[in-house]
Design a protein around this motif. Structure first.
Motif, PDB file in Angstrom:
ATOM      1  N   ASN A  28     -30.703  87.108  45.789  1.00 42.14           N
ATOM      2  CA  ASN A  28     -31.549  86.010  44.734  1.00 42.14           C
ATOM      3  C   ASN A  28     -30.424  85.339  43.961  1.00 42.14           C
ATOM      4  O   ASN A  28     -30.701  84.276  43.367  1.00 42.14           O
ATOM      5  CB  ASN A  28     -32.383  86.869  43.853  1.00 42.14           C
ATOM      6  N   LYS A  29     -29.413  86.042  43.644  1.00 41.42           N
ATOM      7  CA  LYS A  29     -28.447  85.314  42.605  1.00 41.42           C
ATOM      8  C   LYS A  29     -27.863  84.019  43.578  1.00 41.42           C
ATOM      9  O   LYS A  29     -27.549  83.040  42.991  1.00 41.42           O
ATOM     10  CB  LYS A  29     -27.485  86.222  42.275  1.00 41.42           C
ATOM     11  N   ILE A  30     -27.635  84.136  45.075  1.00 40.88           N
ATOM     12  CA  ILE A  30     -27.258  83.009  45.855  1.00 40.88           C
ATOM     13  C   ILE A  30     -28.242  81.903  45.882  1.00 40.88           C
ATOM     14  O   ILE A  30     -27.849  80.991  45.636  1.00 40.88           O
ATOM     15  CB  ILE A  30     -26.835  83.582  47.186  1.00 40.88           C
ATOM     16  N   ALA A  31     -29.615  82.392  45.855  1.00 42.64           N
ATOM     17  CA  ALA A  31     -30.687  81.479  45.762  1.00 42.64           C
ATOM     18  C   ALA A  31     -30.626  80.755  44.608  1.00 42.64           C
ATOM     19  O   ALA A  31     -30.942  79.442  44.463  1.00 42.64           O
ATOM     20  CB  ALA A  31     -32.064  82.020  45.964  1.00 42.64           C
ATOM     21  N   THR A  32     -30.233  81.303  43.342  1.00 45.90           N
ATOM     22  CA  THR A  32     -30.266  80.311  42.073  1.00 45.90           C
ATOM     23  C   THR A  32     -28.739  79.339  41.931  1.00 45.90           C
ATOM     24  O   THR A  32     -29.105  78.321  41.608  1.00 45.90           O
ATOM     25  CB  THR A  32     -30.017  81.630  41.022  1.00 45.90           C
ATOM     26  N   TYR A  54     -39.823  91.015  43.391  1.00 41.25           N
ATOM     27  CA  TYR A  54     -39.646  89.941  42.876  1.00 41.25           C
ATOM     28  C   TYR A  54     -38.342  88.897  43.133  1.00 41.25           C
ATOM     29  O   TYR A  54     -38.087  87.635  42.761  1.00 41.25           O
ATOM     30  CB  TYR A  54     -40.111  89.797  41.299  1.00 41.25           C
ATOM     31  N   TYR A  55     -37.171  89.844  43.451  1.00 38.82           N
ATOM     32  CA  TYR A  55     -36.165  89.070  43.885  1.00 38.82           C
ATOM     33  C   TYR A  55     -36.282  88.569  45.190  1.00 38.82           C
ATOM     34  O   TYR A  55     -35.697  87.531  45.432  1.00 38.82           O
ATOM     35  CB  TYR A  55     -34.797  90.144  43.705  1.00 38.82           C
ATOM     36  N   THR A  56     -36.939  89.052  46.091  1.00 47.95           N
ATOM     37  CA  THR A  56     -37.371  88.298  47.231  1.00 47.95           C
ATOM     38  C   THR A  56     -38.100  87.004  46.882  1.00 47.95           C
ATOM     39  O   THR A  56     -37.900  86.182  47.452  1.00 47.95           O
ATOM     40  CB  THR A  56     -38.365  89.101  48.193  1.00 47.95           C
ATOM     41  N   ALA A  57     -39.047  86.950  45.964  1.00 48.37           N
ATOM     42  CA  ALA A  57     -39.731  86.110  45.622  1.00 48.37           C
ATOM     43  C   ALA A  57     -38.699  84.756  44.826  1.00 48.37           C
ATOM     44  O   ALA A  57     -39.116  83.596  45.317  1.00 48.37           O
ATOM     45  CB  ALA A  57     -40.511  86.004  44.457  1.00 48.37           C
ATOM     46  N   ARG A  58     -37.810  85.162  44.335  1.00 49.67           N
ATOM     47  CA  ARG A  58     -36.661  84.331  43.717  1.00 49.67           C
ATOM     48  C   ARG A  58     -36.157  83.311  44.602  1.00 49.67           C
ATOM     49  O   ARG A  58     -35.592  82.390  44.431  1.00 49.67           O
ATOM     50  CB  ARG A  58     -35.860  84.941  42.819  1.00 49.67           C
ATOM     51  N   ILE A  99     -37.746  82.127  47.525  1.00 48.65           N
ATOM     52  CA  ILE A  99     -38.521  81.391  48.370  1.00 48.65           C
ATOM     53  C   ILE A  99     -38.516  79.905  47.998  1.00 48.65           C
ATOM     54  O   ILE A  99     -38.385  79.093  48.761  1.00 48.65           O
ATOM     55  CB  ILE A  99     -39.984  81.922  48.250  1.00 48.65           C
ATOM     56  N   PRO A 100     -38.416  79.465  46.744  1.00 56.93           N
ATOM     57  CA  PRO A 100     -38.317  78.326  46.380  1.00 56.93           C
ATOM     58  C   PRO A 100     -37.232  77.520  47.104  1.00 56.93           C
ATOM     59  O   PRO A 100     -37.509  76.361  47.528  1.00 56.93           O
ATOM     60  CB  PRO A 100     -38.272  78.164  44.833  1.00 56.93           C
ATOM     61  N   VAL A 101     -36.047  77.952  46.852  1.00 53.41           N
ATOM     62  CA  VAL A 101     -34.898  77.081  47.592  1.00 53.41           C
ATOM     63  C   VAL A 101     -34.850  77.317  48.990  1.00 53.41           C
ATOM     64  O   VAL A 101     -34.376  76.317  49.664  1.00 53.41           O
ATOM     65  CB  VAL A 101     -33.588  77.860  47.254  1.00 53.41           C
ATOM     66  N   LEU A 102     -35.743  78.366  49.744  1.00 55.03           N
ATOM     67  CA  LEU A 102     -35.670  78.107  51.340  1.00 55.03           C
ATOM     68  C   LEU A 102     -36.557  76.973  51.623  1.00 55.03           C
ATOM     69  O   LEU A 102     -36.233  76.177  52.498  1.00 55.03           O
ATOM     70  CB  LEU A 102     -36.345  79.493  51.645  1.00 55.03           C
ATOM     71  N   ILE A 103     -37.685  76.769  50.586  1.00 59.40           N
ATOM     72  CA  ILE A 103     -38.488  75.596  51.017  1.00 59.40           C
ATOM     73  C   ILE A 103     -37.667  74.540  50.651  1.00 59.40           C
ATOM     74  O   ILE A 103     -37.862  73.433  51.564  1.00 59.40           O
ATOM     75  CB  ILE A 103     -39.775  75.869  50.341  1.00 59.40           C
ATOM     76  N   GLU A 104     -37.175  74.329  49.602  1.00 62.72           N
ATOM     77  CA  GLU A 104     -36.278  73.272  49.521  1.00 62.72           C
ATOM     78  C   GLU A 104     -35.151  72.638  50.291  1.00 62.72           C
ATOM     79  O   GLU A 104     -34.950  71.827  50.839  1.00 62.72           O
ATOM     80  CB  GLU A 104     -35.491  73.333  48.061  1.00 62.72           C
ATOM     81  N   PHE A 106     -42.274  95.916  37.666  1.00 61.87           N
ATOM     82  CA  PHE A 106     -41.994  94.759  36.632  1.00 61.87           C
ATOM     83  C   PHE A 106     -43.318  93.529  36.252  1.00 61.87           C
ATOM     84  O   PHE A 106     -44.206  93.350  37.336  1.00 61.87           O
ATOM     85  CB  PHE A 106     -41.162  93.701  37.685  1.00 61.87           C
ATOM     86  N   LEU A 107     -43.405  93.176  35.219  1.00 61.75           N
ATOM     87  CA  LEU A 107     -44.539  92.496  34.470  1.00 61.75           C
ATOM     88  C   LEU A 107     -43.885  90.826  34.487  1.00 61.75           C
ATOM     89  O   LEU A 107     -44.329  90.100  35.275  1.00 61.75           O
ATOM     90  CB  LEU A 107     -44.942  92.942  33.162  1.00 61.75           C
ATOM     91  N   ALA A 108     -43.047  90.518  33.491  1.00 62.14           N
ATOM     92  CA  ALA A 108     -42.473  89.361  33.370  1.00 62.14           C
ATOM     93  C   ALA A 108     -41.916  88.653  34.711  1.00 62.14           C
ATOM     94  O   ALA A 108     -42.283  87.464  34.906  1.00 62.14           O
ATOM     95  CB  ALA A 108     -41.602  89.056  32.319  1.00 62.14           C
ATOM     96  N   GLY A 109     -41.544  89.482  35.542  1.00 64.79           N
ATOM     97  CA  GLY A 109     -40.977  89.198  36.739  1.00 64.79           C
ATOM     98  C   GLY A 109     -42.013  88.567  37.609  1.00 64.79           C
ATOM     99  O   GLY A 109     -41.600  87.918  38.616  1.00 64.79           O
TER     100      GLY A 109
END
Length: 205
Positions: free
Chosen positions: A35-39, A92-96, A98-103, A151-154
């Protein structure tokens, strides 16, 4: 990006971004965190769009292979492990990721990215709870799994991932948004998590 991400966190041996600076690593475990690599990859793709420097694009594509390599397709299909030792998947780290995978799919047309994103969404959906939030994920240490927070906010990252995926499969973030609004505080903030506290039950933070 030049001085910090490339200068301090890029690892030429593993060809990805590390969680820690090499001189702070005491042992080679839990240093490659998808997830940090994705960011980092999102930042590099943004830099590429602004500058047209192909090195940023190339590094994002190269580093993203670590995300694909950490995805489970067997015991926990679609989940993305968040450590080198493949013992922990968090929804939610898995979710983080996803956006860059699509990009990256849009940029390269490499079907591996969109296939990975679809599998990740399927994994997350299986962890949806009745209250609209999601369970922690999967941990090979069952004791830790039972104590894991909700996790809530996540869940906001899950909603973002669902919105990104709406063009690729039938999915909506509406239930996630409703769940988040149900716990929003009067000052506008969202609590971080529910935790299981022995003898008390769930407590919110």
């Amino acid at each position: 990006i030049e001085k910090i991400q490339i200068g301090k966190f890029w690892d030429s041996k593993s060809r990805t971004f590390l969680q820690y600076q090499p001189d702070r690593i005491t042992e080679r475990r839990n240093v490659v965190v998808p997830n940090k690599i994705a960011t980092a990859c999102e930042a590099f793709l943004g830099a590429y769009r602004l500058t047209k420097k192909n090195i940023y694009r190339k590094m994002a594509v190269t580093a993203s292979m670590s995300i694909l390599n950490h995805q489970d397709m067997h015991a926990h299909p679609g989940g993305i492990y968040q450590s080198d030792i493949h013992t922990l998947i968090i929804h939610y780290y898995t979710a983080r990721c996803i956006p860059v995978l699509i990009e990256l799919f849009k940029l390269t047309k490499d079907e591996r990215y969109v296939d990975s994103a679809r599998a990740a969404v399927s994994y997350i959906q299986k962890h949806r709870l009745e209250n609209g939030f999601f369970s922690f994920g999967d941990c090979l240490d069952e004791k830790k799994n039972r104590r894991a927070p909700i996790f809530l906010a996540g869940a906001g990252d899950v909603g973002r991932a669902f919105d990104v995926m709406a063009d690729y499969q039938s999915i909506s973030s509406k239930s996630v948004v409703r769940a988040l609004l149900s716990v929003q505080r009067e000052n506008g903030a969202f609590p971080a998590k529910w935790e299981r506290v022995p003898g008390v039950g769930r407590t919110i933070h």
